[in-house]
Write a protein that holds these residues in place. Structure first.
Motif, PDB file in Angstrom:
ATOM      1  N   TYR A 103      -8.504  20.254   7.966  1.00  0.00           N
ATOM      2  CA  TYR A 103      -8.048  20.456   9.341  1.00  0.00           C
ATOM      3  C   TYR A 103      -7.419  21.833   9.566  1.00  0.00           C
ATOM      4  CZ  TYR A 103      -8.646  15.527  10.551  1.00  0.00           C
ATOM      5  OH  TYR A 103      -9.162  14.297  10.811  1.00  0.00           O
ATOM      6  N   PHE A 104      -7.263  22.620   8.532  1.00  0.00           N
ATOM      7  CA  PHE A 104      -6.635  23.939   8.659  1.00  0.00           C
ATOM      8  C   PHE A 104      -5.237  23.874   9.242  1.00  0.00           C
ATOM      9  CE2 PHE A 104     -11.149  25.154   9.289  1.00  0.00           C
ATOM     10  CZ  PHE A 104     -11.282  25.788   8.097  1.00  0.00           C
ATOM     11  N   LEU A 105      -4.438  22.927   8.817  1.00  0.00           N
ATOM     12  CA  LEU A 105      -3.070  22.878   9.332  1.00  0.00           C
ATOM     13  C   LEU A 105      -2.146  23.323   8.214  1.00  0.00           C
ATOM     14  CD1 LEU A 105      -3.517  19.515  11.127  1.00  0.00           C
ATOM     15  CD2 LEU A 105      -3.128  21.694  12.226  1.00  0.00           C
ATOM     16  N   GLY A 106      -1.055  23.985   8.597  1.00  0.00           N
ATOM     17  CA  GLY A 106      -0.101  24.435   7.590  1.00  0.00           C
ATOM     18  C   GLY A 106      -0.640  25.539   6.715  1.00  0.00           C
ATOM     19  N   ILE A 107      -1.459  26.413   7.284  1.00  0.00           N
ATOM     20  CA  ILE A 107      -2.033  27.503   6.496  1.00  0.00           C
ATOM     21  C   ILE A 107      -0.966  28.551   6.152  1.00  0.00           C
ATOM     22  CG2 ILE A 107      -3.736  29.361   6.487  1.00  0.00           C
ATOM     23  CD1 ILE A 107      -5.073  26.774   6.323  1.00  0.00           C
ATOM     24  N   CYS A 108      -0.005  28.772   7.071  1.00  0.00           N
ATOM     25  CA  CYS A 108       0.974  29.838   6.829  1.00  0.00           C
ATOM     26  C   CYS A 108       1.768  29.611   5.540  1.00  0.00           C
ATOM     27  CB  CYS A 108       1.910  30.013   8.012  1.00  0.00           C
ATOM     28  SG  CYS A 108       1.043  30.375   9.536  1.00  0.00           S
ATOM     29  N   PRO A 109       2.444  28.456   5.374  1.00  0.00           N
ATOM     30  CA  PRO A 109       3.131  28.255   4.094  1.00  0.00           C
ATOM     31  C   PRO A 109       2.138  28.163   2.947  1.00  0.00           C
ATOM     32  CG  PRO A 109       3.199  26.257   5.403  1.00  0.00           C
ATOM     33  CD  PRO A 109       2.678  27.334   6.292  1.00  0.00           C
ATOM     34  N   PHE A 110       0.948  27.663   3.237  1.00  0.00           N
ATOM     35  CA  PHE A 110      -0.082  27.524   2.216  1.00  0.00           C
ATOM     36  C   PHE A 110      -0.417  28.895   1.616  1.00  0.00           C
ATOM     37  CE2 PHE A 110      -4.735  27.208   1.336  1.00  0.00           C
ATOM     38  CZ  PHE A 110      -4.651  26.326   0.299  1.00  0.00           C
ATOM     39  N   LEU A 111      -0.468  29.920   2.453  1.00  0.00           N
ATOM     40  CA  LEU A 111      -0.728  31.265   1.953  1.00  0.00           C
ATOM     41  C   LEU A 111       0.551  31.936   1.477  1.00  0.00           C
ATOM     42  CD1 LEU A 111      -3.197  32.609   4.649  1.00  0.00           C
ATOM     43  CD2 LEU A 111      -3.727  31.692   2.415  1.00  0.00           C
ATOM     44  N   GLY A 112       1.680  31.607   2.139  1.00  0.00           N
ATOM     45  CA  GLY A 112       2.908  32.344   1.880  1.00  0.00           C
ATOM     46  C   GLY A 112       3.679  31.888   0.660  1.00  0.00           C
ATOM     47  N   VAL A 113       3.770  30.567   0.428  1.00  0.00           N
ATOM     48  CA  VAL A 113       4.642  30.067  -0.635  1.00  0.00           C
ATOM     49  C   VAL A 113       3.848  29.610  -1.845  1.00  0.00           C
ATOM     50  CG1 VAL A 113       6.819  28.834  -0.883  1.00  0.00           C
ATOM     51  CG2 VAL A 113       5.766  28.988   1.339  1.00  0.00           C
ATOM     52  N   SER A 114       2.567  29.953  -1.922  1.00  0.00           N
ATOM     53  CA  SER A 114       1.769  29.397  -3.001  1.00  0.00           C
ATOM     54  C   SER A 114       1.675  30.351  -4.184  1.00  0.00           C
ATOM     55  CB  SER A 114       0.369  29.033  -2.494  1.00  0.00           C
ATOM     56  OG  SER A 114      -0.269  30.179  -1.991  1.00  0.00           O
ATOM     57  N   GLY A 115       2.663  31.241  -4.351  1.00  0.00           N
ATOM     58  CA  GLY A 115       2.626  32.173  -5.465  1.00  0.00           C
ATOM     59  C   GLY A 115       2.966  31.522  -6.784  1.00  0.00           C
TER      60      GLY A 115
END
Lengths: 205, 193
Positions: B23-35
């Motif tokens: 569904y492409f939801l929550g992409i921002c933290p998905f890209l930002g905090v996934s280090g």
């Protein structure tokens, strides 16, 4: 960035290209990926977001001196939610098919980080006129980015653009482009293009 | 009313229709905090918790708004509830674990604008789930989010050691990874509806 006398034209162009919210700031990823499966959906989503962005920027800028600092985020969110509710009902009244295609993503404009981001970083610090132009520029930049993704995905995924066949019938559509994973790949390609352009410019300078 | 069984809801929200990868939801933290995997896991836990609380509140609010005949206030009420829940979680984490508070950084208040949470509240209303179904739905959506973000963090940790061309480093690489992961999750399509 020196901000002595922000010219309105500059606010407009800034959002379109130099600080494009999607390609340069990498904000508002969720709607960018989710509704960019066809060019029409992308355009509708972009325009709806632009509308909310312009109005919320204007209102936030008007009330910026009356809102206590502690509750500003909540206030901004409520302003945004009000406009989104309006857009939601208007689209539902005008184009029910489009409303079905976009689904919950119209309501989800509320949580589009571009809008809150602009309210917080620009509109809450600037007078109404630059704020409106900033909103318009960012909104159009967002629409532009969505169209880039949407048209590429529609052409490759279905061989059509805005529902009109543009590729010969012999073209075998790349189904993966219309699927969720296609969204990730397409965005990655555009980001690569932009970062390559940036590197070339830096190397030239 | 919706008579989907609880296990169907679980499989659907967690795997088949994974909120991040389908569904492409929550992409921002998905890209930002996934280090880092550890931070990613904790972020997932925080999101799941907020989701459960928000889902519970949203169920109550929706019933109330329908009773007084004002469904057009739904969006505004939902977002207000989510914002206050996030504030609460933020204070709690700051008190209990300052280290975690620092590592989540700006992404903690940004849970408010994490679309997964508002989406759970909206979808459960659209689907007409009852209270128990809502809670299972919220829990499995949170679990799905945690799963996706932890998987991608694991992949990124490995890739950080690899010799990749400089131009693809960063977001572009993560997006390609996410695309491949999304294809992998399509393999679950046969399970549940």
């Amino acid at each position: 960035m020196p901000y002595a006398a922000p010219a309105s034209a500059d606010e407009l162009v800034k959002g379109l290209w130099r600080e494009n919210p999607v390609f340069v700031q990498v904000l508002g990823m969720c709607p960018t990926l989710a509704v960019s499966n066809t060019a029409l959906n992308a355009l509708a989503m972009g325009l709806a977001t632009t509308f909310v962005l312009v109005l919320s920027n204007a209102v936030v800028s008007l009330i910026r001196n009356f809102v206590p600092k502690q509750v500003r985020i909540t206030t901004f969110i409520l302003v945004i939610a009000t406009f989104v509710t309006c857009v939601d009902y208007v689209i539902q009244a005008l184009r029910l098919d489009l409303h079905r295609a976009l689904g919950a993503f119209i309501s989800l404009i509320v949580v589009n980080c571009i809008i809150l981001g602009r309210a917080e970083s620009f509109a809450s610090k600037n007078p109404v006129v630059p704020a409106v132009f900033d909103g318009l520029g960012m909104g159009l930049g967002f629409t532009f980015a969505l169209l880039c993704l949407g048209s590429l995905r529609e052409v490759l995924g279905a061989g059509r653009l805005f529902g009109v066949a543009v590729l010969p019938a012999a073209f075998e559509p790349w189904v993966v482009m219309a699927l969720p994973s296609g969204g990730f790949f397409t965005l990655a390609l555009w980001l690569l293009l932009f970062s390559a352009l940036k590197r070339r410019r830096e190397a030239a300078a | 009313m919706n008579d989907q069984s609880l296990s169907t809801i679980f499989v659907s929200a967690c795997l088949t229709n994974n909120f991040v990868l389908a569904y492409f939801l929550g992409i921002c933290p998905f890209l930002g905090v996934s280090g880092k995997m550890q931070t990613a896991g904790r972020m997932g836990a925080a999101v799941t918790f907020v989701m459960l609380v928000a889902s519970l509140c949203a169920y109550g609010i929706n019933a109330l708004l329908l009773a007084i005949g004002a469904p057009y206030l739904r969006l505004i009420c939902f977002i207000a509830v989510i914002a206050s829940t996030v504030q609460l979680v933020e204070m709690f984490i700051k008190k209990v674990s300052p280290a975690l508070f620092r590592s989540l950084g700006v992404f903690l208040p940004l849970i408010t604008t994490n679309c997964t949470i508002l989406a759970v509240a909206l979808f459960q209303t659209n689907k007409g789930y009852d209270l128990l179904q809502c809670l299972v739905y919220a829990f499995s959506a949170g679990l799905g989010f945690t799963l996706a973000i932890t998987l991608i963090a694991g992949l990124r940790e490995k890739l950080a050691l690899a010799d990749t061309p400089e131009v693809v480093r960063g977001t572009a690489l993560t997006l390609v990874l996410a695309g491949i992961l999304s294809i992998a999750f399509m393999g679950f399509a046969g399970l549940g509806g």
